[in-house]
Design a protein around this motif. Sequence first.
Motif, PDB file in Angstrom:
ATOM      1  N   GLY A 194      -0.520 -12.956 -45.091  1.00  0.00           N
ATOM      2  CA  GLY A 194      -1.346 -12.137 -45.981  1.00  0.00           C
ATOM      3  C   GLY A 194      -0.511 -11.219 -46.855  1.00  0.00           C
ATOM      4  O   GLY A 194      -0.798 -11.042 -48.045  1.00  0.00           O
ATOM      5  N   ALA A 195       0.527 -10.645 -46.264  1.00  0.00           N
ATOM      6  CA  ALA A 195       1.407  -9.767 -47.042  1.00  0.00           C
ATOM      7  C   ALA A 195       2.137 -10.549 -48.123  1.00  0.00           C
ATOM      8  O   ALA A 195       2.281 -10.078 -49.258  1.00  0.00           O
ATOM      9  CB  ALA A 195       2.405  -9.075 -46.123  1.00  0.00           C
ATOM     10  N   ALA A 196       2.596 -11.745 -47.772  1.00  0.00           N
ATOM     11  CA  ALA A 196       3.292 -12.573 -48.758  1.00  0.00           C
ATOM     12  C   ALA A 196       2.351 -12.961 -49.896  1.00  0.00           C
ATOM     13  O   ALA A 196       2.725 -12.892 -51.074  1.00  0.00           O
ATOM     14  CB  ALA A 196       3.852 -13.826 -48.090  1.00  0.00           C
ATOM     15  N   LEU A 197       1.143 -13.337 -49.552  1.00  0.00           N
ATOM     16  CA  LEU A 197       0.167 -13.702 -50.579  1.00  0.00           C
ATOM     17  C   LEU A 197      -0.171 -12.504 -51.453  1.00  0.00           C
ATOM     18  O   LEU A 197      -0.247 -12.616 -52.678  1.00  0.00           O
ATOM     19  CB  LEU A 197      -1.097 -14.264 -49.922  1.00  0.00           C
ATOM     20  N   GLY A 198      -0.346 -11.361 -50.815  1.00  0.00           N
ATOM     21  CA  GLY A 198      -0.652 -10.147 -51.574  1.00  0.00           C
ATOM     22  C   GLY A 198       0.469  -9.759 -52.520  1.00  0.00           C
ATOM     23  O   GLY A 198       0.221  -9.364 -53.667  1.00  0.00           O
ATOM     24  N   ALA A 199       1.697  -9.869 -52.061  1.00  0.00           N
ATOM     25  CA  ALA A 199       2.834  -9.539 -52.916  1.00  0.00           C
ATOM     26  C   ALA A 199       2.924 -10.509 -54.095  1.00  0.00           C
ATOM     27  O   ALA A 199       3.195 -10.095 -55.227  1.00  0.00           O
ATOM     28  CB  ALA A 199       4.123  -9.561 -52.105  1.00  0.00           C
ATOM     29  N   ALA A 200       2.683 -11.778 -53.829  1.00  0.00           N
ATOM     30  CA  ALA A 200       2.735 -12.777 -54.906  1.00  0.00           C
ATOM     31  C   ALA A 200       1.643 -12.516 -55.938  1.00  0.00           C
ATOM     32  O   ALA A 200       1.893 -12.560 -57.150  1.00  0.00           O
ATOM     33  CB  ALA A 200       2.606 -14.177 -54.329  1.00  0.00           C
ATOM     34  N   VAL A 201       0.451 -12.230 -55.473  1.00  0.00           N
ATOM     35  CA  VAL A 201      -0.656 -11.948 -56.394  1.00  0.00           C
ATOM     36  C   VAL A 201      -0.370 -10.677 -57.188  1.00  0.00           C
ATOM     37  O   VAL A 201      -0.637 -10.628 -58.396  1.00  0.00           O
ATOM     38  CB  VAL A 201      -1.989 -11.829 -55.614  1.00  0.00           C
ATOM     39  N   LYS A 229      11.027  -3.285 -56.571  1.00  0.00           N
ATOM     40  CA  LYS A 229      10.368  -2.475 -55.560  1.00  0.00           C
ATOM     41  C   LYS A 229       9.528  -3.335 -54.622  1.00  0.00           C
ATOM     42  O   LYS A 229       9.558  -3.150 -53.405  1.00  0.00           O
ATOM     43  CB  LYS A 229       9.486  -1.409 -56.211  1.00  0.00           C
ATOM     44  N   VAL A 230       8.782  -4.279 -55.180  1.00  0.00           N
ATOM     45  CA  VAL A 230       7.952  -5.160 -54.357  1.00  0.00           C
ATOM     46  C   VAL A 230       8.834  -6.047 -53.485  1.00  0.00           C
ATOM     47  O   VAL A 230       8.554  -6.249 -52.301  1.00  0.00           O
ATOM     48  CB  VAL A 230       7.002  -6.010 -55.232  1.00  0.00           C
ATOM     49  N   THR A 231       9.907  -6.546 -54.039  1.00  0.00           N
ATOM     50  CA  THR A 231      10.827  -7.392 -53.276  1.00  0.00           C
ATOM     51  C   THR A 231      11.456  -6.612 -52.132  1.00  0.00           C
ATOM     52  O   THR A 231      11.528  -7.107 -51.001  1.00  0.00           O
ATOM     53  CB  THR A 231      11.926  -7.945 -54.201  1.00  0.00           C
ATOM     54  N   ASP A 232      11.895  -5.389 -52.399  1.00  0.00           N
ATOM     55  CA  ASP A 232      12.483  -4.553 -51.353  1.00  0.00           C
ATOM     56  C   ASP A 232      11.463  -4.253 -50.259  1.00  0.00           C
ATOM     57  O   ASP A 232      11.776  -4.305 -49.069  1.00  0.00           O
ATOM     58  CB  ASP A 232      13.024  -3.244 -51.930  1.00  0.00           C
ATOM     59  N   TRP A 233      10.230  -3.930 -50.663  1.00  0.00           N
ATOM     60  CA  TRP A 233       9.186  -3.627 -49.688  1.00  0.00           C
ATOM     61  C   TRP A 233       8.907  -4.846 -48.810  1.00  0.00           C
ATOM     62  O   TRP A 233       8.779  -4.738 -47.598  1.00  0.00           O
ATOM     63  CB  TRP A 233       7.903  -3.195 -50.407  1.00  0.00           C
ATOM     64  N   PHE A 234       8.824  -6.018 -49.440  1.00  0.00           N
ATOM     65  CA  PHE A 234       8.525  -7.231 -48.695  1.00  0.00           C
ATOM     66  C   PHE A 234       9.663  -7.582 -47.743  1.00  0.00           C
ATOM     67  O   PHE A 234       9.420  -7.977 -46.598  1.00  0.00           O
ATOM     68  CB  PHE A 234       8.238  -8.380 -49.661  1.00  0.00           C
ATOM     69  N   LEU A 252       9.368  -7.894 -43.701  1.00  0.00           N
ATOM     70  CA  LEU A 252       9.813  -9.057 -42.939  1.00  0.00           C
ATOM     71  C   LEU A 252      10.801  -8.665 -41.839  1.00  0.00           C
ATOM     72  O   LEU A 252      10.707  -9.157 -40.713  1.00  0.00           O
ATOM     73  CB  LEU A 252      10.452 -10.087 -43.865  1.00  0.00           C
ATOM     74  N   ASP A 253      11.731  -7.784 -42.163  1.00  0.00           N
ATOM     75  CA  ASP A 253      12.708  -7.338 -41.162  1.00  0.00           C
ATOM     76  C   ASP A 253      12.009  -6.623 -40.000  1.00  0.00           C
ATOM     77  O   ASP A 253      12.319  -6.871 -38.829  1.00  0.00           O
ATOM     78  CB  ASP A 253      13.755  -6.419 -41.785  1.00  0.00           C
ATOM     79  N   ALA A 254      11.069  -5.752 -40.326  1.00  0.00           N
ATOM     80  CA  ALA A 254      10.343  -5.034 -39.278  1.00  0.00           C
ATOM     81  C   ALA A 254       9.512  -5.998 -38.434  1.00  0.00           C
ATOM     82  O   ALA A 254       9.439  -5.865 -37.210  1.00  0.00           O
ATOM     83  CB  ALA A 254       9.440  -3.967 -39.903  1.00  0.00           C
ATOM     84  N   SER A 255       8.916  -6.981 -39.083  1.00  0.00           N
ATOM     85  CA  SER A 255       8.101  -7.956 -38.359  1.00  0.00           C
ATOM     86  C   SER A 255       8.957  -8.814 -37.440  1.00  0.00           C
ATOM     87  O   SER A 255       8.555  -9.122 -36.317  1.00  0.00           O
ATOM     88  CB  SER A 255       7.337  -8.839 -39.338  1.00  0.00           C
ATOM     89  N   LYS A 256      10.137  -9.197 -37.902  1.00  0.00           N
ATOM     90  CA  LYS A 256      11.042  -9.975 -37.059  1.00  0.00           C
ATOM     91  C   LYS A 256      11.435  -9.179 -35.818  1.00  0.00           C
ATOM     92  O   LYS A 256      11.511  -9.730 -34.718  1.00  0.00           O
ATOM     93  CB  LYS A 256      12.289 -10.376 -37.847  1.00  0.00           C
ATOM     94  N   ASP A 257      11.669  -7.878 -36.009  1.00  0.00           N
ATOM     95  CA  ASP A 257      12.014  -7.030 -34.869  1.00  0.00           C
ATOM     96  C   ASP A 257      10.862  -6.946 -33.875  1.00  0.00           C
ATOM     97  O   ASP A 257      11.064  -7.035 -32.666  1.00  0.00           O
ATOM     98  CB  ASP A 257      12.396  -5.625 -35.346  1.00  0.00           C
ATOM     99  N   LYS A 258       9.646  -6.802 -34.393  1.00  0.00           N
ATOM    100  CA  LYS A 258       8.473  -6.726 -33.513  1.00  0.00           C
ATOM    101  C   LYS A 258       8.271  -8.032 -32.758  1.00  0.00           C
ATOM    102  O   LYS A 258       7.988  -8.025 -31.558  1.00  0.00           O
ATOM    103  CB  LYS A 258       7.206  -6.409 -34.326  1.00  0.00           C
ATOM    104  N   ILE A 259       8.407  -9.148 -33.453  1.00  0.00           N
ATOM    105  CA  ILE A 259       8.242 -10.452 -32.808  1.00  0.00           C
ATOM    106  C   ILE A 259       9.300 -10.638 -31.732  1.00  0.00           C
ATOM    107  O   ILE A 259       9.009 -11.138 -30.640  1.00  0.00           O
ATOM    108  CB  ILE A 259       8.303 -11.589 -33.848  1.00  0.00           C
TER     109      ILE A 259
END
Length: 68
Positions: free
Chosen positions: A14-21, A36-41, A45-52
């Motif tokens: 959802g985040a990837a789709l939202g960023a693309a849109v 800015k959008v690229t850095d945020w995304f 992703l880095d935070a999500s990888k850590d959580k996973i």
Amino acid sequence: MTKETKIVAGILAGAALGAAVALILSSDKSDDVKDKVTDWFCDLLDASKDKISDVSDTVKDKIAKVRA
């Protein structure tokens, strides 16, 4: 795939789709907004990888305790 993994994967999709849109519909096509959008995304992703990774380690530890 565990329930938590599916949830995190859905959030990332959802985040990837939202960023693309947001990039496509953005009226300001400057490189600053895209950066800015690229850095945020990337941070997301880095935070999500850590959580996973943390969830995966927790699950592995619990499985090892059950088997022992």
